[in-house]
Scaffold this active site. Sequence first.
Site, PDB file in Angstrom:
ATOM      1  N   GLY A   1      36.152  44.537  51.664  1.00 50.27           N
ATOM      2  CA  GLY A   1      35.165  45.611  51.805  1.00 50.27           C
ATOM      3  C   GLY A   1      34.637  45.915  50.427  1.00 50.27           C
ATOM      4  O   GLY A   1      34.193  45.017  49.730  1.00 50.27           O
ATOM      5  N   GLU A   2      34.742  47.155  50.036  1.00 43.11           N
ATOM      6  CA  GLU A   2      34.269  47.560  48.711  1.00 43.11           C
ATOM      7  C   GLU A   2      35.377  48.390  48.053  1.00 43.11           C
ATOM      8  O   GLU A   2      35.655  49.497  48.499  1.00 43.11           O
ATOM      9  CB  GLU A   2      32.955  48.335  48.872  1.00 43.11           C
ATOM     10  CG  GLU A   2      32.391  48.849  47.583  1.00 43.11           C
ATOM     11  CD  GLU A   2      32.407  47.802  46.477  1.00 43.11           C
ATOM     12  OE1 GLU A   2      31.761  46.758  46.616  1.00 43.11           O
ATOM     13  OE2 GLU A   2      33.101  48.033  45.461  1.00 43.11           O
ATOM     14  N   SER A   3      35.974  47.821  47.020  1.00 45.47           N
ATOM     15  CA  SER A   3      37.164  48.454  46.441  1.00 45.47           C
ATOM     16  C   SER A   3      36.855  49.819  45.826  1.00 45.47           C
ATOM     17  O   SER A   3      37.713  50.705  45.833  1.00 45.47           O
ATOM     18  CB  SER A   3      37.801  47.537  45.405  1.00 45.47           C
ATOM     19  OG  SER A   3      36.874  47.217  44.389  1.00 45.47           O
TER      20      SER A   3
ATOM     21  N   CYS B   1      40.531  40.117  49.201  1.00 44.73           N
ATOM     22  CA  CYS B   1      39.302  40.443  48.489  1.00 44.73           C
ATOM     23  C   CYS B   1      39.344  41.856  47.888  1.00 44.73           C
ATOM     24  O   CYS B   1      40.054  42.062  46.919  1.00 44.73           O
ATOM     25  CB  CYS B   1      38.089  40.210  49.383  1.00 44.73           C
ATOM     26  SG  CYS B   1      36.601  39.932  48.415  1.00 44.73           S
TER      27      CYS B   1
ATOM     28  N   ARG C   1      36.338  41.846  39.074  1.00 45.86           N
ATOM     29  CA  ARG C   1      35.504  42.072  40.265  1.00 45.86           C
ATOM     30  C   ARG C   1      34.251  41.198  40.214  1.00 45.86           C
ATOM     31  O   ARG C   1      33.735  40.920  39.144  1.00 45.86           O
ATOM     32  CB  ARG C   1      35.041  43.531  40.350  1.00 45.86           C
ATOM     33  CG  ARG C   1      36.087  44.466  40.881  1.00 45.86           C
ATOM     34  CD  ARG C   1      35.534  45.882  40.970  1.00 45.86           C
ATOM     35  NE  ARG C   1      34.507  46.031  41.993  1.00 45.86           N
ATOM     36  CZ  ARG C   1      33.364  46.692  41.828  1.00 45.86           C
ATOM     37  NH1 ARG C   1      33.059  47.241  40.684  1.00 45.86           N
ATOM     38  NH2 ARG C   1      32.512  46.776  42.828  1.00 45.86           N
TER      39      ARG C   1
ATOM     40  N   ILE D   1      33.287  36.316  49.340  1.00 49.50           N
ATOM     41  CA  ILE D   1      32.118  37.198  49.414  1.00 49.50           C
ATOM     42  C   ILE D   1      32.206  38.219  48.274  1.00 49.50           C
ATOM     43  O   ILE D   1      33.090  39.078  48.281  1.00 49.50           O
ATOM     44  CB  ILE D   1      32.058  37.931  50.773  1.00 49.50           C
ATOM     45  CG1 ILE D   1      32.081  36.916  51.923  1.00 49.50           C
ATOM     46  CG2 ILE D   1      30.803  38.814  50.851  1.00 49.50           C
ATOM     47  CD1 ILE D   1      32.287  37.539  53.290  1.00 49.50           C
ATOM     48  N   ARG D   2      31.307  38.080  47.288  1.00 53.87           N
ATOM     49  CA  ARG D   2      31.373  38.936  46.084  1.00 53.87           C
ATOM     50  C   ARG D   2      32.832  39.134  45.652  1.00 53.87           C
ATOM     51  O   ARG D   2      33.309  40.246  45.429  1.00 53.87           O
ATOM     52  CB  ARG D   2      30.701  40.287  46.331  1.00 53.87           C
ATOM     53  CG  ARG D   2      29.200  40.165  46.516  1.00 53.87           C
ATOM     54  CD  ARG D   2      28.512  41.509  46.659  1.00 53.87           C
ATOM     55  NE  ARG D   2      29.025  42.288  47.784  1.00 53.87           N
ATOM     56  CZ  ARG D   2      28.750  42.025  49.055  1.00 53.87           C
ATOM     57  NH1 ARG D   2      27.965  41.021  49.383  1.00 53.87           N
ATOM     58  NH2 ARG D   2      29.234  42.766  50.015  1.00 53.87           N
TER      59      ARG D   2
ATOM     60  N   HIS E   1      38.740  35.471  52.403  1.00 52.51           N
ATOM     61  CA  HIS E   1      38.854  36.226  53.663  1.00 52.51           C
ATOM     62  C   HIS E   1      39.330  35.341  54.814  1.00 52.51           C
ATOM     63  O   HIS E   1      38.506  34.921  55.630  1.00 52.51           O
ATOM     64  CB  HIS E   1      37.480  36.749  54.082  1.00 52.51           C
ATOM     65  CG  HIS E   1      36.912  37.803  53.202  1.00 52.51           C
ATOM     66  ND1 HIS E   1      37.146  39.143  53.394  1.00 52.51           N
ATOM     67  CD2 HIS E   1      36.106  37.714  52.127  1.00 52.51           C
ATOM     68  CE1 HIS E   1      36.509  39.835  52.474  1.00 52.51           C
ATOM     69  NE2 HIS E   1      35.862  38.994  51.695  1.00 52.51           N
TER      70      HIS E   1
ATOM     71  N   GLU F   1      40.630  36.221  57.416  1.00 51.06           N
ATOM     72  CA  GLU F   1      40.388  36.934  58.683  1.00 51.06           C
ATOM     73  C   GLU F   1      39.013  36.590  59.266  1.00 51.06           C
ATOM     74  O   GLU F   1      38.732  36.901  60.422  1.00 51.06           O
ATOM     75  CB  GLU F   1      40.535  38.454  58.494  1.00 51.06           C
ATOM     76  CG  GLU F   1      39.416  39.168  57.735  1.00 51.06           C
ATOM     77  CD  GLU F   1      39.520  39.033  56.211  1.00 51.06           C
ATOM     78  OE1 GLU F   1      40.315  38.212  55.731  1.00 51.06           O
ATOM     79  OE2 GLU F   1      38.774  39.749  55.515  1.00 51.06           O
TER      80      GLU F   1
HETATM   81  N1  GLN Z   1      33.057  43.107  45.507  1.00 52.35           N
HETATM   82  C1  GLN Z   1      33.934  43.846  46.362  1.00 52.35           C
HETATM   83  C2  GLN Z   1      34.736  44.858  45.562  1.00 52.35           C
HETATM   84  O1  GLN Z   1      34.615  44.960  44.397  1.00 52.35           O
HETATM   85  C3  GLN Z   1      34.871  42.970  47.155  1.00 52.35           C
HETATM   86  C4  GLN Z   1      34.097  42.193  48.174  1.00 52.35           C
HETATM   87  C5  GLN Z   1      34.871  41.889  49.408  1.00 52.35           C
HETATM   88  O2  GLN Z   1      35.904  42.464  49.722  1.00 52.35           O
HETATM   89  N2  GLN Z   1      34.317  40.996  50.181  1.00 52.35           N
HETATM   90  O3  GLN Z   1      35.513  45.544  46.134  1.00 52.35           O
END
Ligand code: GLN
Length: 202
Positions: free
Chosen positions: A45-47, A77, A106, A135-136, A176, A178
């Site tokens: 997700g987004e940390s 991630c 990150r 993904i990112r 990921h 999942e």
């Molecule tokens: N870039 C996201 C972060 O810094 C991580 C991306 C992801 O979980 N797919 O949290």
Amino acid sequence: MIGVLALQGDTREHLHAVADLDAIGRPVRRADELDDLDGLIIPGGESTTISKLAVEFGLLEPLRKRIAGGLPVYGSCAGMIMLASSILDGRADQVPFGGIDMTVRRNAFGRQVDSFEGTVDISGIDGGAFHAVFIRAPWVEEVGDAVEVLGRVKDGPAAGRIVAVRQEHLLATSFHPELTGDLRVHRYFVEMVREAGQTTEG
Ligand code: GLN
């Protein structure tokens, strides 16, 4: 009973993976929901958001305590970032749960490539290399002596980068599993949870 942190991110996909392995999964949002867990997954997700919500929901300290007490945790991630002792290119106010003695960067794979797919061999997991979706994603820049490097990117510009690690009861991947229907990393984690349960009960 495996909890999946449900503050933000792809909680549902992890719950599906857990159910497919005949383990019992449950979304976790509140500190009292940590009490009867045998294991926990922190999703992608987004940390920065997960960190902010963890503080707001009063989860930061209780979860740090459970991690220090030996609760098996798997982070994918953003979840990997949350398990790191130190974050590069994070936001100034971002706080990880910590637990794994490593520095993660990150969005490490570059701004142009938001996401890419690569191949990763993971030691301790049979059945051939992993088709990994990033993904990112972060990568692991440095690990302490207690950390076992389980996987590195096999080819391409990021070849050799560390993307899967374990420190005792804590497991983290940059990618990921999942999202790809390959359940081997989750199966490995469920095994870690079962082994931890046997040690405490025995
Ligand atoms: N870039 C996201 C972060 O810094 C991580 C991306 C992801 O979980 N797919 O949290």
